[in-house]
Design a protein around this motif. Structure first.
Motif, short mmCIF file in Angstrom:
data_model
loop_
_atom_site.label_atom_id
_atom_site.label_comp_id
_atom_site.label_asym_id
_atom_site.label_seq_id
_atom_site.Cartn_x
_atom_site.Cartn_y
_atom_site.Cartn_z
N VAL A 7 18.15 11.83 17.00
CA VAL A 7 18.75 12.17 15.87
C VAL A 7 18.57 12.90 15.37
O VAL A 7 16.99 13.26 15.32
N GLN A 8 19.66 14.30 14.85
CA GLN A 8 19.00 15.49 14.81
C GLN A 8 19.77 16.19 13.54
O GLN A 8 20.30 15.22 12.84
N ASN A 9 19.65 17.45 13.29
CA ASN A 9 19.82 18.09 11.64
C ASN A 9 19.40 17.45 10.89
O ASN A 9 20.40 16.89 9.84
N THR A 10 18.41 16.99 10.38
CA THR A 10 17.80 16.12 9.64
C THR A 10 17.30 17.20 8.22
O THR A 10 16.74 18.66 8.54
N ARG A 11 17.83 16.94 7.35
CA ARG A 11 17.34 18.24 5.91
C ARG A 11 15.50 17.26 6.12
O ARG A 11 14.80 18.60 6.07
N GLU A 12 15.19 16.87 6.26
CA GLU A 12 13.55 16.18 6.53
C GLU A 12 13.61 15.25 7.25
O GLU A 12 13.67 14.08 6.94
N ILE A 13 11.96 14.59 8.15
CA ILE A 13 11.87 13.60 8.39
C ILE A 13 11.01 13.32 7.80
O ILE A 13 10.06 13.70 7.75
N VAL A 14 10.46 11.76 7.32
CA VAL A 14 9.26 11.91 6.50
C VAL A 14 8.57 10.42 6.67
O VAL A 14 9.31 9.17 6.97
N THR A 15 7.53 10.47 6.88
CA THR A 15 6.75 8.50 7.55
C THR A 15 4.90 8.91 7.34
O THR A 15 4.56 10.20 7.38
N PRO A 16 5.24 7.37 6.58
CA PRO A 16 2.92 7.87 6.73
C PRO A 16 3.24 8.20 7.51
O PRO A 16 3.09 7.77 9.10
N VAL A 17 1.41 8.41 8.08
CA VAL A 17 0.49 9.18 8.76
C VAL A 17 -0.06 7.54 9.70
O VAL A 17 -1.28 7.97 8.53
N ALA A 18 -0.04 7.08 10.36
CA ALA A 18 -1.13 5.94 10.95
C ALA A 18 -2.36 6.69 11.45
O ALA A 18 -2.19 7.94 12.19
N THR A 19 -3.12 6.10 10.49
CA THR A 19 -4.40 5.97 11.25
C THR A 19 -4.95 5.25 11.85
O THR A 19 -6.41 4.66 12.02
N GLY A 20 -4.20 3.61 12.43
CA GLY A 20 -4.70 2.46 13.10
C GLY A 20 -5.19 1.81 11.72
O GLY A 20 -5.49 0.51 12.32
N ALA A 21 -4.98 1.86 10.26
CA ALA A 21 -5.74 0.83 9.16
C ALA A 21 -4.44 1.23 7.74
O ALA A 21 -3.32 2.67 8.34
N PRO A 22 -4.67 0.23 7.41
CA PRO A 22 -3.52 0.35 6.47
C PRO A 22 -4.07 1.45 5.32
O PRO A 22 -5.58 2.26 5.06
N LEU A 23 -3.06 2.33 4.75
CA LEU A 23 -3.13 3.42 3.74
C LEU A 23 -4.26 3.17 2.77
O LEU A 23 -3.52 2.23 1.96
N LYS A 24 -5.16 4.13 2.33
CA LYS A 24 -5.68 3.54 1.41
C LYS A 24 -6.29 4.87 0.36
O LYS A 24 -5.74 5.77 0.63
N GLY A 25 -6.39 4.90 -1.01
CA GLY A 25 -6.34 6.14 -1.79
C GLY A 25 -5.60 7.46 -2.06
O GLY A 25 -3.90 6.74 -1.41
N ALA A 26 -5.94 8.57 -1.00
CA ALA A 26 -5.39 9.47 -1.35
C ALA A 26 -4.36 9.52 0.16
O ALA A 26 -2.94 10.38 0.16
N GLU A 27 -4.53 8.89 1.03
CA GLU A 27 -4.00 8.53 2.25
C GLU A 27 -2.53 7.87 1.65
O GLU A 27 -1.06 8.35 2.60
N LEU A 28 -2.54 6.93 1.06
CA LEU A 28 -1.00 6.36 0.97
C LEU A 28 -0.13 7.21 0.06
O LEU A 28 1.20 7.39 0.39
N GLY A 29 -0.30 8.60 -0.17
CA GLY A 29 1.17 9.95 -1.20
C GLY A 29 0.76 10.86 -0.47
O GLY A 29 1.21 11.56 -0.93
#
Length: 426
Positions: A7-29
């Motif tokens: 998959v190429q020629n994207t404007r942007e690839i957006v993904t949550p940053v995996a930390t090994g646990a559910p995202l909390k607080g500021a991580e979620l945004g």
């Protein structure tokens, strides 16, 4: 590095940053936003994600490789729906008119509507009919960008019918493109034949249903509707304890209509999640935060029930509790689009667009137990992704009502979207 999908020629690839646990607080945004990125997968699994020039230089394409030009569109993970009741027979469309006229959910139930009405129709349906209807709902969700789905039983309310529902879910799990997890919800409501003796029904769930479900290996989770007019805290605790003793993971419907005690019970029992959460106090939030039980917001439900109270997503996130979003798709709240749920998450729950996206992908994956394969775009995970007709990922909730799904890719294969419908994707 070998790849059969680029998959190429994207404007942007957006993904949550995996930390090994559910995202909390500021991580979620704080998702990762990669401008002019590219992604490669092989045999359905992501093998590389990074800047386009760097990634393409290190990739060897197979002879039949598919090269997707994103056309300067935005790429995000496939959406994850961790709470649905999509397997049922019959309809309850007339109850919407009753709600418009001012009748409450509980009033409709007392007149013979609600869960018990769907139970009667579902009990009389064949397994083949349930499977076909469930498959139609899953296809609709896939077209709307949902690639992983949790499905509950709970419209059988007898041992035979609950097992039939769960067997139908297993067939869908084995044959549908979506990644599916199943939840036993025998404690969804007290069926009419036990109305005068609800504790006898609780005993049936514990002594007969749960052992049969567990022996057949039909459910990933056990859930209970801990709510006024359904199952109280003591009854819910008995059911959850029995399920836990069998090694089953737990979920709870809690605090939807009132401060039912469901949230604190979920924390007490170590449930993976408590879902709805419309009526929380500081003690509920502290209990969830202390043990790591997730909150799952279902804003489509109060939207359809014309209810004034939504889960306070802003308060949940700021309290350090992990939050996911889900549709609660069911016969009386027929929102099947996680895109629309993200919109409601922002408009009615106080979330920012980035938080709504991460709550609908990685955190939702944790809420249904598929975090190792879904919810973010990282090496080793399934190549489940969406190419979206937006200029910026933050536009996704704002563009509700538009058909923004250019392409849905599941396990490295295009499966839905406008581009696929047009017959070209190179």
């Amino acid at each position: 590095m070998l790849a059969d999908l680029i998959v190429q020629n994207t404007r942007e690839i957006v993904t949550p940053v995996a930390t090994g646990a559910p995202l909390k607080g500021a991580e979620l945004g704080a998702p990762r936003v990669l401008a002019d990125g590219a992604l490669a997968s092989y045999e359905g699994r992501i093998v590389a994600v990074g800047p386009r020039k760097d990634l393409l230089a290190g990739i060897e394409l197979t002879p039949d490789a598919l090269v997707l030009d994103a056309g300067q569109r935005v790429v995000v993970p496939g959406l994850v729906d961790p709470h649905t009741h999509l397997l049922f027979a019959g309809g309850r469309e007339d109850e919407f008119q009753m709600r418009v006229r001012g009748e409450s959910y509980l009033e409709i139930g007392r007149k013979g509507g609600g869960i018990v009405r769907t139970t009667a129709a579902t009990r009389s349906a064949s397994q083949d009919a349930l499977v076909e209807q469930g498959r139609a709902h899953l296809r609709m969700m896939m077209r709307q960008g949902t690639t992983s789905v949790e499905i509950k039983s709970g419209y059988g309310l007898s041992t035979e019918s609950e097992l039939a529902m769960l067997r139908a879910i297993r067939i869908l799990r084995e044959t549908d493109k979506a990644s599916i997890r199943s939840t036993f919800l025998g404690a969804h409501a007290v069926p009419p034949e036990y109305k005068a003796s609800p504790d006898r029904y609780v005993d049936l769930v514990i002594s007969e249903m749960l052992p049969a479900v567990h022996a057949a290996g039909l459910a990933d989770y056990c859930d209970v509707f801990c709510e006024t007019g359904y199952f109280d805290v003591d009854q819910s605790r008995e059911i959850l304890r029995a399920a836990k003793s069998l090694g089953m993971k737990l979920k709870v419907h809690g605090n939807e209509l009132a401060p039912s005690g469901g949230c604190r019970l979920a924390a007490e029992m170590g449930a993976v999640s408590v879902d709805h959460c419309n009526c929380l106090d500081d003690g509920d939030l502290e209990a969830l935060r202390a043990v790591g039980t997730m909150a799952v917001g279902l804003p489509g439900t109060p939207f359809f029930k014309l209810a004034p109270t939504y889960a306070n997503g802003r308060r949940i996130v700021d309290a350090g509790v992990a939050l996911a979003l889900a549709t609660d798709y069911n016969p009386t709240a027929s929102i099947s689009s996680m895109h629309f749920v993200m919109f409601l998450g922002c408009l009615e729950m106080g979330l920012e667009p980035a938080e709504a996206l991460c709550a609908s992908t990685l955190n939702a994956a944790f809420a249904m137990g598929v975090e190792d394969s879904a919810g973010s775009l990282e090496v080793g995970k399934s190549a489940d992704l969406l190419i979206l007709d937006v200029e910026d990922f933050r536009h996704v909730p704002f563009y509700v009502g538009r058909d923004i799904i250019d392409l849905v890719v599941k396990g490295g294969k295009p499966v839905a979207g406008k581009r696929l419908a047009g017959g070209t994707w190179h």
